[in-house]
Design a protein around this motif. Structure first.
Motif, PDB file in Angstrom:
ATOM      1  N   PHE A  42       1.016   4.870  -3.890  1.00  0.00           N
ATOM      2  CA  PHE A  42      -0.456   4.900  -3.836  1.00  0.00           C
ATOM      3  C   PHE A  42      -1.010   3.690  -4.588  1.00  0.00           C
ATOM      4  N   ALA A  43      -0.520   2.516  -4.283  1.00  0.00           N
ATOM      5  CA  ALA A  43      -0.746   1.322  -5.102  1.00  0.00           C
ATOM      6  C   ALA A  43      -2.153   0.750  -5.055  1.00  0.00           C
ATOM      7  N   ARG A  44      -2.900   1.030  -4.005  1.00  0.00           N
ATOM      8  CA  ARG A  44      -4.183   0.360  -3.797  1.00  0.00           C
ATOM      9  C   ARG A  44      -3.978  -1.142  -3.875  1.00  0.00           C
ATOM     10  N   ASN A  45      -4.611  -1.806  -4.831  1.00  0.00           N
ATOM     11  CA  ASN A  45      -4.511  -3.264  -4.917  1.00  0.00           C
ATOM     12  C   ASN A  45      -3.576  -3.743  -6.021  1.00  0.00           C
ATOM     13  N   LYS A  46      -2.844  -2.850  -6.635  1.00  0.00           N
ATOM     14  CA  LYS A  46      -1.888  -3.226  -7.676  1.00  0.00           C
ATOM     15  C   LYS A  46      -0.546  -3.537  -7.044  1.00  0.00           C
ATOM     16  N   ILE A  55      -2.018   3.866   2.005  1.00  0.00           N
ATOM     17  CA  ILE A  55      -2.371   4.204   3.377  1.00  0.00           C
ATOM     18  C   ILE A  55      -3.503   3.332   3.914  1.00  0.00           C
ATOM     19  N   ASN A  56      -4.336   2.834   3.033  1.00  0.00           N
ATOM     20  CA  ASN A  56      -5.458   1.992   3.437  1.00  0.00           C
ATOM     21  C   ASN A  56      -4.967   0.580   3.748  1.00  0.00           C
ATOM     22  N   PRO A  57      -5.090   0.135   5.004  1.00  0.00           N
ATOM     23  CA  PRO A  57      -4.610  -1.204   5.362  1.00  0.00           C
ATOM     24  C   PRO A  57      -5.429  -2.339   4.755  1.00  0.00           C
ATOM     25  N   ASN A  58      -6.553  -2.012   4.143  1.00  0.00           N
ATOM     26  CA  ASN A  58      -7.401  -3.034   3.518  1.00  0.00           C
ATOM     27  C   ASN A  58      -7.061  -3.277   2.052  1.00  0.00           C
ATOM     28  N   THR A  59      -5.927  -2.758   1.600  1.00  0.00           N
ATOM     29  CA  THR A  59      -5.508  -2.963   0.218  1.00  0.00           C
ATOM     30  C   THR A  59      -4.409  -4.014   0.157  1.00  0.00           C
ATOM     31  N   ALA A  60      -4.052  -4.421  -1.059  1.00  0.00           N
ATOM     32  CA  ALA A  60      -3.040  -5.458  -1.260  1.00  0.00           C
ATOM     33  C   ALA A  60      -1.612  -4.928  -1.236  1.00  0.00           C
ATOM     34  N   ALA A  61      -1.429  -3.631  -1.061  1.00  0.00           N
ATOM     35  CA  ALA A  61      -0.080  -3.062  -1.027  1.00  0.00           C
ATOM     36  C   ALA A  61       0.751  -3.712   0.076  1.00  0.00           C
ATOM     37  N   THR A  62       2.055  -3.724  -0.111  1.00  0.00           N
ATOM     38  CA  THR A  62       2.957  -4.330   0.862  1.00  0.00           C
ATOM     39  C   THR A  62       2.982  -3.555   2.175  1.00  0.00           C
ATOM     40  N   LEU A  63       3.048  -2.225   2.091  1.00  0.00           N
ATOM     41  CA  LEU A  63       3.068  -1.373   3.279  1.00  0.00           C
ATOM     42  C   LEU A  63       1.850  -0.465   3.302  1.00  0.00           C
ATOM     43  N   HIS A  64       1.560   0.083   4.485  1.00  0.00           N
ATOM     44  CA  HIS A  64       0.382   0.940   4.656  1.00  0.00           C
ATOM     45  C   HIS A  64       0.763   2.160   5.488  1.00  0.00           C
ATOM     46  N   LEU A  65       1.597   3.008   4.889  1.00  0.00           N
ATOM     47  CA  LEU A  65       2.109   4.200   5.544  1.00  0.00           C
ATOM     48  C   LEU A  65       1.633   5.445   4.809  1.00  0.00           C
ATOM     49  N   GLU A  66       1.795   6.609   5.440  1.00  0.00           N
ATOM     50  CA  GLU A  66       1.638   7.861   4.706  1.00  0.00           C
ATOM     51  C   GLU A  66       2.653   7.815   3.570  1.00  0.00           C
ATOM     52  N   ALA A  67       2.320   8.377   2.413  1.00  0.00           N
ATOM     53  CA  ALA A  67       3.186   8.285   1.236  1.00  0.00           C
ATOM     54  C   ALA A  67       4.576   8.847   1.497  1.00  0.00           C
ATOM     55  N   ASP A  68       4.657  10.004   2.150  1.00  0.00           N
ATOM     56  CA  ASP A  68       5.980  10.589   2.402  1.00  0.00           C
ATOM     57  C   ASP A  68       6.789   9.724   3.361  1.00  0.00           C
ATOM     58  N   SER A 101     -12.896   5.012   4.194  1.00  0.00           N
ATOM     59  CA  SER A 101     -13.006   3.600   3.824  1.00  0.00           C
ATOM     60  C   SER A 101     -12.337   2.675   4.840  1.00  0.00           C
ATOM     61  N   PHE A 102     -11.426   3.211   5.644  1.00  0.00           N
ATOM     62  CA  PHE A 102     -10.807   2.363   6.665  1.00  0.00           C
ATOM     63  C   PHE A 102     -10.887   2.973   8.066  1.00  0.00           C
ATOM     64  N   GLY A 103     -11.823   3.921   8.233  1.00  0.00           N
ATOM     65  CA  GLY A 103     -12.138   4.427   9.560  1.00  0.00           C
ATOM     66  C   GLY A 103     -11.223   5.500  10.111  1.00  0.00           C
ATOM     67  N   ARG A 104     -10.460   6.151   9.252  1.00  0.00           N
ATOM     68  CA  ARG A 104      -9.590   7.234   9.709  1.00  0.00           C
ATOM     69  C   ARG A 104     -10.306   8.569   9.548  1.00  0.00           C
TER      70      ARG A 104
END
Length: 150
Positions: A42-46, A55-68, A101-104
């Motif tokens: 759940f990194a957000r922008n860290k 999960i939010n594709p607008n963040t700086a995380a490397t991947l954007h998947l459901e956590a599980d 925040s990302f339209g889901r």
């Protein structure tokens, strides 16, 4: 005795970015310096952890998947983490804000936090080394509703 548990209480200005709160950031950094492989689902922008996801594709995380799904992917890749950050949205309201925040569109099962926490825990356990450190941060309302407890 070095085996004794010590408790400290330190106040920090609340923030939706938990690791931007100075006392928490300082505490986490101490463990990051010792870590070889760290995971943050759940990194957000860290981007502090070795493996980051949000999960939010607008963040700086490397991947954007459901956590599980992210955690199962790490297991498939043979990742063994010695440090796990576990700081998910703590309420259905926060989940809804995150999705919006990302339209889901949030589905009913997305708000079942007890079910999600169990799912996340089961997905995280296989990637943890025997000596792993896990930071679990649950924020909850207390008092008059204007305070949050970590």
């Amino acid at each position: 005795m070095s085996d004794q548990i010590k408790f400290y209480r330190v106040w920090g200005m609340p923030s939706p970015d938990t690791f931007d709160i100075p006392p928490i950031a300082g505490f986490v950094q101490k463990y990051l310096l010792k870590s070889k492989v760290s995971v943050d689902p759940f990194a957000r922008n860290k981007r502090w952890a070795t493996h980051t996801n949000d999960i939010n594709p607008n963040t700086a995380a490397t991947l954007h998947l459901e956590a599980d799904e992210f955690l199962r992917r790490l297991e498939t890749d043979g990742v063994k983490a010695d440090l796990l950050f576990f700081d998910p949205p703590y309420s259905p309201r926060q989940l809804k804000e995150c999705y919006n925040s990302f339209g889901r569109e949030m589905q009913l099962e997305d708000g079942q936090t007890a079910r999600l926490r169990k799912l996340w825990k089961e997905a995280a356990l296989p990637i943890l080394s025997d000596d792993a450190v896990v930071f679990i941060i649950w924020l909850e309302h207390c008092g008059n509703g204007n305070e949050e407890r970590i």
